[in-house]
Write a protein that holds these residues in place. Structure first.
Motif, PDB file in Angstrom:
ATOM      1  N   GLU A 163      12.724 -31.500  14.191  1.00 27.65           N
ATOM      2  CA  GLU A 163      13.268 -32.865  14.220  1.00 27.65           C
ATOM      3  C   GLU A 163      12.739 -33.693  13.048  1.00 27.65           C
ATOM      4  N   ALA A 164      11.444 -33.557  12.757  1.00 24.23           N
ATOM      5  CA  ALA A 164      10.857 -34.304  11.643  1.00 24.23           C
ATOM      6  C   ALA A 164      11.432 -33.831  10.312  1.00 24.23           C
ATOM      7  N   LEU A 165      11.600 -32.519  10.178  1.00 26.92           N
ATOM      8  CA  LEU A 165      12.153 -31.987   8.929  1.00 26.92           C
ATOM      9  C   LEU A 165      13.578 -32.486   8.704  1.00 26.92           C
ATOM     10  N   THR A 166      14.379 -32.481   9.760  1.00 24.08           N
ATOM     11  CA  THR A 166      15.765 -32.958   9.640  1.00 24.08           C
ATOM     12  C   THR A 166      15.804 -34.427   9.236  1.00 24.08           C
ATOM     13  N   ALA A 167      14.991 -35.251   9.901  1.00 23.34           N
ATOM     14  CA  ALA A 167      14.965 -36.681   9.596  1.00 23.34           C
ATOM     15  C   ALA A 167      14.515 -36.928   8.160  1.00 23.34           C
ATOM     16  N   HIS A 168      13.512 -36.174   7.730  1.00 21.33           N
ATOM     17  CA  HIS A 168      13.004 -36.369   6.373  1.00 21.33           C
ATOM     18  C   HIS A 168      14.010 -35.896   5.327  1.00 21.33           C
ATOM     19  N   ALA A 169      14.643 -34.748   5.580  1.00 18.94           N
ATOM     20  CA  ALA A 169      15.633 -34.230   4.636  1.00 18.94           C
ATOM     21  C   ALA A 169      16.802 -35.196   4.467  1.00 18.94           C
ATOM     22  N   GLU A 170      17.133 -35.910   5.537  1.00 15.76           N
ATOM     23  CA  GLU A 170      18.238 -36.869   5.489  1.00 15.76           C
ATOM     24  C   GLU A 170      17.831 -38.201   4.861  1.00 15.76           C
ATOM     25  N   GLY A 171      16.550 -38.355   4.526  1.00 16.46           N
ATOM     26  CA  GLY A 171      16.086 -39.571   3.873  1.00 16.46           C
ATOM     27  C   GLY A 171      15.774 -40.712   4.806  1.00 16.46           C
TER      28      GLY A 171
END
Length: 350
Positions: free
Chosen positions: A102-110
């Motif tokens: 979840e953190a990786l997805t949020a970070h990748a999306e900016g």
């Protein structure tokens, strides 16, 4: 995005895509995972060990504080530069896998700090891992699987590490040393560093295979290698003695059959290269034959043919299957296979 081909990985590690904010590096060999993560960290920020620029998190940090990871990814660098967040996952736990995904997805999306770089180190993640799926799917993320090093990778690691200490190995010594190194990169690196100390850092010494004899000692699987060479050379008594010596050293029948199969593979590769125009000595070296065994190996190459090896292959496969049967007398199966090979070698004039 998935980076699975070695050239693509090397290019990315040398010059990371600035659009990629999150990178998952995973695999069974944690030494390779760690090396690649360190290389990427060094390219991502000027001071990868500076606590003002870098946050280092582990499984325990995520377990104790569910919001810690996203908080670190949203934070700005205290020194005004680019921020790096590294997460090291050492245990397989579904809740941590989902949280990291979840953190990786949020970070990748900016949605967090878009100027931060997020590097995750993990073990051998399966296809059902939420973290792996997230890294592969996200547009501004990369997933880098790490497989066991090939001999060429290990040789390059040895050369580069020794060169940094001002010592080196000649070609036969390098071949010998690489053949004896474990494939786990972290353990291999320790052995290389130990060798550098043995040779004398900064001495400028280039060691030969003979120079390494005292350092390497006796190879645990030497008896199996001897048994295979003796069998293909038509020396049954010597092959049986080597197999029994290997058994006393703790090597079981399946390992003996694998050693025989590997030796057959070297003969096959050498003969194939020779059929395609290579010289016998050149072909033997390309097949991984150590210089001390080269003379005997070439003697056998002159007697064996690809057709004879093809006729022998079913016996090796049958012995391998038989050794894996519960309750099978695997040491006797290995000795019987050696007897079969030695008998054929004698009929070929060896």
């Amino acid at each position: 995005m998935i980076l699975s081909k070695r050239p693509d990985i090397e290019r990315f590690l040398a010059k990371p895509d600035p659009k990629v904010r999150a990178i998952l590096i995973y695999g069974r060999d944690m030494g390779v995972v760690r090396d690649r993560a360190n290389a990427l960290a060094a390219k991502s920020v000027e001071r990868p060990d500076d606590p003002f620029d870098v946050a280092l998190l582990t499984d325990g940090d995520l377990d104790s504080d569910g919001g810690r990871l996203e908080g670190e990814l949203a934070a700005q660098s205290l020194m005004g530069g680019r921020r790096l967040v590294r997460l090291k996952l050492s245990v397989e736990k579904a809740s941590l896998d989902r949280q990291a995904a979840e953190a990786l997805t949020a970070h990748a999306e900016g949605r967090l700090n878009p100027d931060a770089v997020f590097i995750v180190e993990a073990g051998n993640l399966g296809r059902d891992s939420a973290l792996r799926k997230a890294a592969e799917k996200a547009e501004n993320a990369a997933a880098i699987p790490c497989y066991e090093d090939e001999p060429g990778d290990v040789a390059r690691l040895v050369r580069e590490t020794l060169a940094s200490d001002g010592v080196a190995l000649d070609a036969p010594a390098l071949q010998l040393f690489v053949s004896r190194l474990p494939r786990e990169r972290g353990v291999a690196r320790q052995e290389i560093e130990r060798l550098a100390l043995y040779l004398g850092p900064g001495s400028g010494r280039t060691a030969s295979a003979a120079d390494l004899e005292d350092f390497l000692g006796v190879e645990p699987e030497a008896s199996l290698s001897d048994a295979a060479a003796d069998a293909f050379g038509g020396r049954l008594a010597e092959a049986q003695a080597a197999l029994r010596r290997a058994r006393a050293e703790g090597e079981a029948g399946p390992a003996a059959v694998r050693a025989i199969g590997a030796y057959l593979g070297r003969l096959r590769r050498t003969l194939t290269l020779m059929r395609n125009g290579a010289g016998a000595q050149e072909a033997a070296k390309a097949s991984g034959v150590f210089w001390k065994q080269e003379r005997e190996f070439l003697r056998q190459v002159r007697a064996w043919s690809l057709e004879e090896l093809d006729r022998l292959q079913p016996d090796v496969l049958a012995a391998d299957r038989a050794c894996k049967t519960a309750g099978a007398p695997d040491h006797l199966i290995a000795e019987r296979l050696a007897l079969t090979i030695a008998g054929r070698a004698r009929r070929l004039g060896l």
